[in-house]
Design an enzyme around this catalytic site. Structure first.
Site, PDB file in Angstrom:
ATOM      1  N   PRO A  89      54.632 -10.633 -60.217  1.00 46.95           N
ATOM      2  CA  PRO A  89      54.223 -11.959 -60.338  1.00 46.95           C
ATOM      3  C   PRO A  89      55.473 -12.904 -60.588  1.00 46.95           C
ATOM      4  CG  PRO A  89      52.789 -10.410 -61.913  1.00 46.95           C
ATOM      5  CD  PRO A  89      54.132  -9.540 -61.167  1.00 46.95           C
ATOM      6  N   GLU A 116      52.897  -1.950 -67.328  1.00 46.69           N
ATOM      7  CA  GLU A 116      53.262  -3.340 -67.915  1.00 46.69           C
ATOM      8  C   GLU A 116      54.367  -4.214 -67.027  1.00 46.69           C
ATOM      9  OE1 GLU A 116      51.338  -4.909 -70.096  1.00 46.69           O
ATOM     10  OE2 GLU A 116      50.392  -3.197 -69.670  1.00 46.69           O
ATOM     11  N   ARG A 154      51.766  -8.124 -38.281  1.00 49.59           N
ATOM     12  CA  ARG A 154      51.139  -9.123 -36.946  1.00 49.59           C
ATOM     13  C   ARG A 154      52.012  -9.774 -36.419  1.00 49.59           C
ATOM     14  NH1 ARG A 154      46.291 -10.076 -37.300  1.00 49.59           N
ATOM     15  NH2 ARG A 154      46.349 -12.141 -36.755  1.00 49.59           N
ATOM     16  N   ASP A 169      47.310 -18.551 -35.199  1.00 50.08           N
ATOM     17  CA  ASP A 169      46.648 -17.860 -36.574  1.00 50.08           C
ATOM     18  C   ASP A 169      46.850 -19.269 -37.597  1.00 50.08           C
ATOM     19  OD1 ASP A 169      47.550 -14.519 -37.217  1.00 50.08           O
ATOM     20  OD2 ASP A 169      45.663 -15.382 -36.344  1.00 50.08           O
TER      21      ASP A 169
END
Ligand code: 4FV
Length: 236
Positions: A89, A116, A154, A169
């Site tokens: 994150p 954690e 992709r 896309d």
């Protein structure tokens, strides 16, 4: 395109690569994914990959040594990677632009965390960059790693049958995709827009761009601002 994934749940990665477009890319040998069990790089008989946090606090922290040894082995067996990406994150937000950048590299290692978090020295000694799939917390880096492998693969020529569909896309032009319809032409009183049944390709293209821009300005005005800024810069 070569990936190497370091994880304590190798089967999660293998399962995620077994189907669909990416699965076919692997079968065709265009995408080559090495999956490495982090426990292989431990030295104690309990194959320990985590330990209690210095300074106290809840949960466990992943140890640095197994990641360092994993990279040594990957370098020896698979060559020196162009990037070693830690999924967390705290990373830079992963988006289509990042996917395009990574697809231009030949060999990317993906480090998957659990618990954690990961000892900070993995960032200093092993990772070359850090990516986040979004401002939310999942229970491990495996799903983020599969998202990165899918989005990047992709963009590798030959993985997606029809390259044109990749160029069309969402986000490939920095805006949202236009609406799509298929048979039946009417369902529960809802008709497919006439222009799509008209056969006038130029009008269909115009309608689709109008719809894509309308949706983007309604749902993601931030993308319009970014596009204006980017194209504005291009013009200068
Ligand atoms: C994450 C994200 C993420 C944090 C602690 C795994 C978890 C646990 N990774 N983008 N968002 N990771 O939530 O990449 O170890």
């Amino acid at each position: 395109m070569k990936f190497d994934v370091v994880t304590i749940f190798p089967r999660m990665i293998e399962a995620g690569l077994a189907e669909g477009v990416v699965g076919r890319g692997v079968e065709k040998g265009i995408v080559d994914v090495g999956v490495h069990d982090l426990r292989t790089f431990t030295t104690d008989r309990h194959r320990t990959v985590d330990d209690v946090p210095y300074g106290g606090g809840p949960g466990m922290v992943m140890k640095v040594e197994p990641f360092v040894r994993a990279l040594e082995t990957i370098r020896a067996e698979r060559g020196t990677p162009d990037a070693v990406v830690l999924l967390s994150p705290q990373g830079r937000l992963f988006d289509q632009g990042e996917a395009r950048r990574l697809s231009g590299l030949g060999h990317v290692v993906l480090l998957c965390g659990r618990y954690e978090g990961i000892d900070e020295r993995v960032r200093d000694l092993v990772a070359t960059e850090e990516l986040s799939i979004g401002d939310f917390v999942v229970s491990g880096g495996e799903t983020p790693a599969l998202i990165v492998i899918d989005a990047v693969s992709r963009l590798v020529p030959g993985v997606v049958g029809d390259q044109e569909s990749v160029e069309q896309d969402s986000f490939s032009q920095g805006i949202l995709d236009h609406p799509h319809y298929t048979r039946p032409a009417e369902f529960e009183g809802r008709k497919v827009p006439d222009v799509l049944l008209s056969g006038h390709h130029a009008e269909v293209r115009r309608w689709r761009m109008q719809e894509a821009l309308r949706r983007t300005s309604e749902r993601r005005p931030d993308l319009i601002e970014r596009r204006v800024k980017e194209t504005g810069n291009e013009r200068d």
